[in-house]
Design an enzyme around this catalytic site. Structure first.
Site, PDB file in Angstrom:
ATOM      1  N   LYS A  87       0.886  -1.167   0.000  1.00 39.78           N
ATOM      2  CA  LYS A  87       0.000   0.000   0.000  1.00 39.78           C
ATOM      3  C   LYS A  87       0.925   1.217   0.000  1.00 39.78           C
ATOM      4  O   LYS A  87       1.472   1.601   1.027  1.00 39.78           O
ATOM      5  CB  LYS A  87      -0.864  -0.017   1.260  1.00 39.78           C
ATOM      6  CG  LYS A  87      -2.219   0.649   1.136  1.00 39.78           C
ATOM      7  CD  LYS A  87      -2.214   2.124   0.790  1.00 39.78           C
ATOM      8  CE  LYS A  87      -1.930   3.026   1.957  1.00 39.78           C
ATOM      9  NZ  LYS A  87      -1.600   4.406   1.576  1.00 39.78           N
ATOM     10  N   GLU A 146       8.943   0.885  11.275  1.00 38.10           N
ATOM     11  CA  GLU A 146      10.010   1.894  11.161  1.00 38.10           C
ATOM     12  C   GLU A 146       9.292   3.239  11.251  1.00 38.10           C
ATOM     13  O   GLU A 146       8.688   3.691  10.290  1.00 38.10           O
ATOM     14  CB  GLU A 146      10.747   1.690   9.830  1.00 38.10           C
ATOM     15  CG  GLU A 146      12.133   2.252   9.840  1.00 38.10           C
ATOM     16  CD  GLU A 146      12.132   3.717   9.473  1.00 38.10           C
ATOM     17  OE1 GLU A 146      12.014   4.545  10.413  1.00 38.10           O
ATOM     18  OE2 GLU A 146      12.235   4.038   8.293  1.00 38.10           O
ATOM     19  N   CYS A 185      13.125  10.435   8.071  1.00 35.78           N
ATOM     20  CA  CYS A 185      12.955  10.093   9.483  1.00 35.78           C
ATOM     21  C   CYS A 185      14.291  10.057  10.217  1.00 35.78           C
ATOM     22  O   CYS A 185      14.325  10.100  11.439  1.00 35.78           O
ATOM     23  CB  CYS A 185      12.225   8.763   9.615  1.00 35.78           C
ATOM     24  SG  CYS A 185      12.922   7.496   8.569  1.00 35.78           S
ATOM     25  N   GLU A 227       8.676  15.949  15.323  1.00 39.83           N
ATOM     26  CA  GLU A 227       9.347  15.821  14.035  1.00 39.83           C
ATOM     27  C   GLU A 227       8.813  16.916  13.100  1.00 39.83           C
ATOM     28  O   GLU A 227       7.615  16.974  12.836  1.00 39.83           O
ATOM     29  CB  GLU A 227       8.973  14.447  13.459  1.00 39.83           C
ATOM     30  CG  GLU A 227      10.098  13.734  12.813  1.00 39.83           C
ATOM     31  CD  GLU A 227       9.686  12.374  12.242  1.00 39.83           C
ATOM     32  OE1 GLU A 227       8.592  11.868  12.546  1.00 39.83           O
ATOM     33  OE2 GLU A 227      10.494  11.836  11.482  1.00 39.83           O
TER      34      GLU A 227
HETATM   35  P1  ADP Z   1       3.877  10.236   6.566  1.00 42.82           P
HETATM   36  O1  ADP Z   1       2.758  10.606   5.623  1.00 42.82           O
HETATM   37  O2  ADP Z   1       4.256  11.320   7.512  1.00 42.82           O
HETATM   38  O3  ADP Z   1       5.015   9.534   5.912  1.00 42.82           O
HETATM   39  P2  ADP Z   1       1.978   8.402   7.653  1.00 42.82           P
HETATM   40  O4  ADP Z   1       2.185   7.498   8.813  1.00 42.82           O
HETATM   41  O5  ADP Z   1       0.831   9.340   7.698  1.00 42.82           O
HETATM   42  O6  ADP Z   1       3.352   9.142   7.526  1.00 42.82           O
HETATM   43  O7  ADP Z   1       1.858   7.580   6.298  1.00 42.82           O
HETATM   44  C1  ADP Z   1       2.709   6.511   5.964  1.00 42.82           C
HETATM   45  C2  ADP Z   1       1.921   5.470   5.207  1.00 42.82           C
HETATM   46  O8  ADP Z   1       0.880   4.976   6.054  1.00 42.82           O
HETATM   47  C3  ADP Z   1       1.210   5.991   3.960  1.00 42.82           C
HETATM   48  O9  ADP Z   1       1.187   4.955   2.996  1.00 42.82           O
HETATM   49  C4  ADP Z   1      -0.170   6.280   4.459  1.00 42.82           C
HETATM   50  O10 ADP Z   1      -1.133   6.244   3.434  1.00 42.82           O
HETATM   51  C5  ADP Z   1      -0.370   5.118   5.425  1.00 42.82           C
HETATM   52  N1  ADP Z   1      -1.373   5.351   6.465  1.00 42.82           N
HETATM   53  C6  ADP Z   1      -1.719   6.512   7.048  1.00 42.82           C
HETATM   54  N2  ADP Z   1      -2.710   6.321   7.948  1.00 42.82           N
HETATM   55  C7  ADP Z   1      -2.983   4.994   7.949  1.00 42.82           C
HETATM   56  C8  ADP Z   1      -3.913   4.140   8.653  1.00 42.82           C
HETATM   57  N3  ADP Z   1      -4.730   4.622   9.578  1.00 42.82           N
HETATM   58  N4  ADP Z   1      -3.892   2.826   8.362  1.00 42.82           N
HETATM   59  C9  ADP Z   1      -3.051   2.320   7.457  1.00 42.82           C
HETATM   60  N5  ADP Z   1      -2.163   3.049   6.765  1.00 42.82           N
HETATM   61  C10 ADP Z   1      -2.122   4.369   6.997  1.00 42.82           C
END
Ligand code: ADP
Length: 493
Positions: free
Chosen positions: A189, A264, A298, A395
């Protein structure tokens, strides 16, 4: 491929590509009739293309497909899995330029950085091609005559990889390569901002001979796909790179099916400059550590800690160097910093700067967004920062660095460790005794000593505390996708 649901692209990107078909990737196992995901170019704020989204039903069908093909992929010999990964690495390297163009278009980073990331990603594929052949079991001495214990390492099963937008290529490959090497099937994903790199990588995997269903990409809404991946008992492992908040949520969700997790998560890296350091080398270290990818990593420095007696001199040299960095479109030659990913990222940077200035910090350089289109922000140094400021705790994920001062080694270590995060830390010193002491005292998964950059396929990458657990890269990375099975052979005469 269902042509009605194929990716549609603005006309400028495909003409740049040698292989526009990398962008025509369609995906999914079932009929696609959900909505499209808009992909934006952060350098212009304009839509680049749209990609068909996977919805919950299709996600479930893709998981079922990954589960169906898993026994066959698990049964492929280690040599054949290795051969596939070598071909895959070759194809990625043969298409570096296109993959870099796609990445710069959807993510914004300067083209040379994008090329570097693709090459870095390919090195993980090569590494795990080699590791695929070294998944060794053991034979154990036993306490009883007449029986033997053995252990074998087996693939975890269907694994999910949820990846972020800051490294759209390497974060995918760092998970996919060890998973495939181990004999797992993988569902990726990708971040909604950057699905194109992942889709292009899947086209190349298919071209390298990967059987259908072994690697599938799921662009779509995290809120819809996330719970399907975490809730489905057929998914046995989840490897996630992203924020700590989302990591905690995924842990909660995954508890219902007790998944193998590798997380991570966020970081808040201290970068310590001791008075005995080579100051010019430390300045260069700060530049690569902090401003690569416009501070959207990160492991980038979030707090610069400088020993009192060298503070004015170090800041002078650093300000001069930072002022020499050029902000610009990632496609323009000479750009050191591309845009931030979106307007929310720019607003967060502005909030952190405003909070620091209100709490008494001073702006040594930068501090402003670029007028006009795109999400560009000037590289910024804040002097006179304190631990109480938001920028020193949260961050920022942008090109802003607060500078704090410290008196002695004990204070430096205490300030550095004063964070719930534990991903990366850096320090510069020329005293071998201090190097050993400080390296041991820092509560982080990775410590860079006299370097601002330490990511390599040969070294384990990962954090402690709220930065997560599990490792990517090195021989440790493949263990995230393997289970130990114990065999007890009794009744021997
Ligand atoms: P950032 O966007 O700061 O890198 P996120 O943790 O928001 O960090 O997003 C990292 C990944 O996790 C992306 O692929 C995002 O679409 C996905 N993501 C964000 N929220 C969720 C959730 N509730 N469940 C599963 N995946 C998520």
């Amino acid at each position: 491929m269902n042509n009605d649901r194929a990716t549609t692209i603005a006309p400028d990107l495909p003409v740049l590509l040698r292989r526009p078909d990398l962008l025509r990737a369609c995906h999914g196992s079932a009929q696609q009739n959900g909505p499209f995901l808009p992909v934006m170019n952060p350098a212009t704020g304009r839509q680049l293309c749209t990609v068909p989204m996977v919805d919950a039903d299709e996600a479930r069908a893709m998981i079922a497909a990954a589960h169906r093909v898993w026994p066959a992929w698990k049964g492929v010999s280690a040599q054949k899995r290795a051969d596939f990964l070598h071909r895959y690495a070759d194809l990625i390297l043969a298409n570096v330029e296109d993959l870099a163009l796609i990445m710069t278009a959807e993510q914004g980073k300067p083209l040379p950085e994008a090329r570097g990331e693709v090459e870095h990603g390919a090195r993980y594929v090569r590494w795990y091609a080699e590791e695929a052949r070294r998944i060794y079991g053991t034979v154990l001495p036993t306490e009883q005559a007449g029986r033997r214990f053995m252990t074998v390492l087996e693939p975890v099963g269907v694994c999910a990889a949820i990846t972020p937008w800051n490294f759209p290529c390497s974060t995918v490959l760092r998970k996919v390569a060890p998973a495939l090497a181990a004999g797992c099937t993988v569902l990726v994903k990708p971040a909604s901002h950057t699905p194109l790199s992942a889709l292009a990588l899947a086209v190349l995997a298919q071209e390298a001979g990967l059987p259908a269903g072994v690697l599938q990409i799921m662009p779509g809404r995290a809120s819809e796909i996330g719970p399907v991946l975490t809730g489905d008992p057929l998914v046995r492992g989840l490897s996630f790179t992203g924020s700590t908040a989302v990591g905690k949520e995924l842990m909660r969700q995954s508890a219902t099916t007790v998944k193998r997790l590798s997380l991570e998560l966020g970081g808040h890296a201290p970068f310590i400059v001791f008075a005995d350091a080579d100051l010019d080398a430390a300045v260069q270290g700060v530049l690569v550590c902090k401003f690569r990818n416009s501070g959207q990593t990160c492991v980038c420095a979030n707090r610069l800690l400088v020993q009192e007696e060298v503070l004015p001199e170090f800041c002078n040299r650093l300000v001069r160097a930072v002022q020499g960095l050029r902000v610009g479109d990632g496609f323009s030659a000479g750009s050191d910093l591309g845009p931030l990913i979106d307007s929310a990222a720019v607003e967060k940077v502005e909030e952190h700067i405003a909070d620091a200035l209100a709490c008494g910090a001073e702006l040594a350089c930068g501090g402003t967004r670029n007028p006009g289109q795109g999400y560009f922000f000037a590289p910024t140094l804040l002097t006179g920062a304190t631990s109480a400021m938001r920028v020193a705790q949260e961050e920022t994920f942008g090109p802003v660095l607060p500078v704090l001062s410290f008196k002695d080694e004990a204070e430096a270590v205490s300030l550095a460790n004063d964070t719930p995060y534990g991903l990366a830390a850096y320090f510069y010193s020329r005293d071998i005794n201090r190097i050993q002491r400080v390296a041991e005292a820092l509560a982080f998964g990775m410590v860079g000593i006299n370097t601002g950059r330490m990511s390599s396929e040969a070294a384990p990458f990962g954090g402690v505390k709220e930065s997560g657990f599990g490792r990517e890269g090195s021989r440790h990375g493949i263990r995230e996708f393997l289970e130990v099975k114990t065999l007890c052979l009794g009744g021997l005469r």
